[in-house]
Design a protein around this motif. Structure first.
Motif, short mmCIF file in Angstrom:
data_model
loop_
_atom_site.label_atom_id
_atom_site.label_comp_id
_atom_site.label_asym_id
_atom_site.label_seq_id
_atom_site.Cartn_x
_atom_site.Cartn_y
_atom_site.Cartn_z
N HIS A 246 0.71 -1.19 0.06
CA HIS A 246 0.10 -0.01 0.00
C HIS A 246 0.80 1.12 0.12
CE1 HIS A 246 -2.89 -3.11 1.07
NE2 HIS A 246 -3.89 -2.09 0.64
N GLY A 247 2.28 1.11 -0.23
CA GLY A 247 2.87 2.55 -0.11
C GLY A 247 3.01 3.20 1.07
N LEU A 248 2.91 2.42 2.23
CA LEU A 248 3.10 2.84 3.24
C LEU A 248 4.37 3.09 4.34
CD1 LEU A 248 -0.53 2.18 4.53
CD2 LEU A 248 0.32 4.24 3.79
N VAL A 249 5.18 2.13 3.62
CA VAL A 249 6.58 2.12 4.42
C VAL A 249 7.56 3.09 3.84
CG1 VAL A 249 8.55 0.35 4.64
CG2 VAL A 249 6.43 -0.39 4.72
N ASP A 250 7.99 3.92 4.95
CA ASP A 250 8.82 4.95 4.75
C ASP A 250 10.45 4.68 5.01
OD1 ASP A 250 7.04 7.12 4.40
OD2 ASP A 250 6.41 6.45 6.62
N TYR B 113 13.40 1.14 6.07
CA TYR B 113 13.75 -0.30 6.28
C TYR B 113 15.08 0.04 7.11
CZ TYR B 113 10.30 -1.97 2.92
OH TYR B 113 9.14 -2.07 2.17
N ARG B 114 15.23 -0.65 8.20
CA ARG B 114 16.35 -0.90 8.90
C ARG B 114 16.68 -2.28 9.00
NH1 ARG B 114 16.07 3.85 13.78
NH2 ARG B 114 15.52 5.57 12.35
N LEU B 115 17.69 -2.79 8.10
CA LEU B 115 17.73 -4.10 7.98
C LEU B 115 19.07 -4.48 8.48
CD1 LEU B 115 16.66 -4.50 4.38
CD2 LEU B 115 15.12 -4.80 6.55
N ASP C 47 12.46 0.53 -5.31
CA ASP C 47 13.79 0.84 -5.49
C ASP C 47 14.07 1.58 -4.11
OD1 ASP C 47 14.30 0.07 -8.00
OD2 ASP C 47 13.07 1.41 -9.07
N LEU C 48 15.06 1.68 -3.53
CA LEU C 48 15.26 2.07 -1.93
C LEU C 48 16.14 2.92 -2.34
CD1 LEU C 48 14.60 -0.97 0.03
CD2 LEU C 48 12.88 0.91 -0.67
N TYR D 224 17.29 1.94 4.76
CA TYR D 224 17.14 2.26 3.46
C TYR D 224 15.70 3.30 3.54
CZ TYR D 224 20.10 -1.29 1.46
OH TYR D 224 21.13 -2.17 1.35
N ARG D 225 15.72 4.30 2.74
CA ARG D 225 14.32 5.03 2.53
C ARG D 225 13.53 4.85 1.30
NH1 ARG D 225 12.51 7.88 6.81
NH2 ARG D 225 11.44 9.19 5.27
N THR D 226 12.07 4.88 1.34
CA THR D 226 11.65 4.91 -0.06
C THR D 226 11.62 6.18 -0.64
OG1 THR D 226 9.38 5.17 1.20
CG2 THR D 226 10.22 2.84 0.94
#
Length: 182
Positions: free
Chosen positions: A133-137, A139-141, A162-163, A179-181
């Motif tokens: 739904h395009g709601l992740v801003d 990622y911390r992996l 694409d991050l 990573y940011r979206t």
């Protein structure tokens, strides 16, 4: 408001059963690198735990509710004090871990209405749903030098992305990549 997904992940992208509690054949891969690899605030959440809300699925919440309430120290104290929103269709009682409440209503609607930061820990189904739904801003992996070959992955074929790499830092034997979206 930001939605931040934090995950332990192998070099080949598996996020399933990092601690071995799921009983999978390849489980426990994160803990094979020693306790220091997973101890403390490896995801650098810091004050986000004071101001944000954890968003957890039932399985992750049940595991954490057994592990964290009895622990103390800077990171456990912050984690235990943080607000927790539990997405579950089967749980009726989340009193086993302080400041937990059941998500009321549709996950996507609740996330869209949230005013503060939401931190998704584990809970791969929730992370994938929010990504669709395009709601992740962000990622911390925490990527561990293990290749397990099989298991559930955070990124599947349904959500191309694409991050933008924000940072990459060694954390014991693992690497924390943020990573940011777009």
């Amino acid at each position: 408001m930001s939605v931040i997904v934090v995950e332990f992940v192998t070099l080949d992208g598996v996020v399933e059963d990092p601690d071995g509690s799921g009983g999978t054949a390849t489980g426990g891969w994160a803990f094979r690198h020693g306790p220091e690899a997973v101890a403390g605030d490896k995801f650098r959440l810091g004050s986000l735990l004071d101001t944000g809300t954890l968003l957890l699925g039932r399985i992750t919440w049940e595991l954490f509710a057994k592990l964290w309430p009895g622990r103390t120290g800077e990171f456990p104290d912050r984690l235990n004090a943080a607000g927790k929103l539990v997405a579950s269709r089967t749980l009726n009682d989340v009193s086993a871990w302080q400041n937990s409440s059941l998500l009321q209503g549709d996950l996507i609607d609740v996330v869209k209405r949230e005013e503060g930061d939401l931190i998704v820990i584990g809970s791969v189904g929730i992370a994938r749903t929010l990504a669709r739904h395009g709601l992740v801003d962000e990622y911390r992996l925490l990527v561990f030098p293990s290749v397990v070959g099989a298991g559930r992955r955070l990124f599947d074929d349904s959500v191309p992305a694409d991050l933008r790499l924000v940072s990459s830092t060694r954390a014991g034997s693992a690497v924390l990549s943020t990573y940011r979206t777009p």
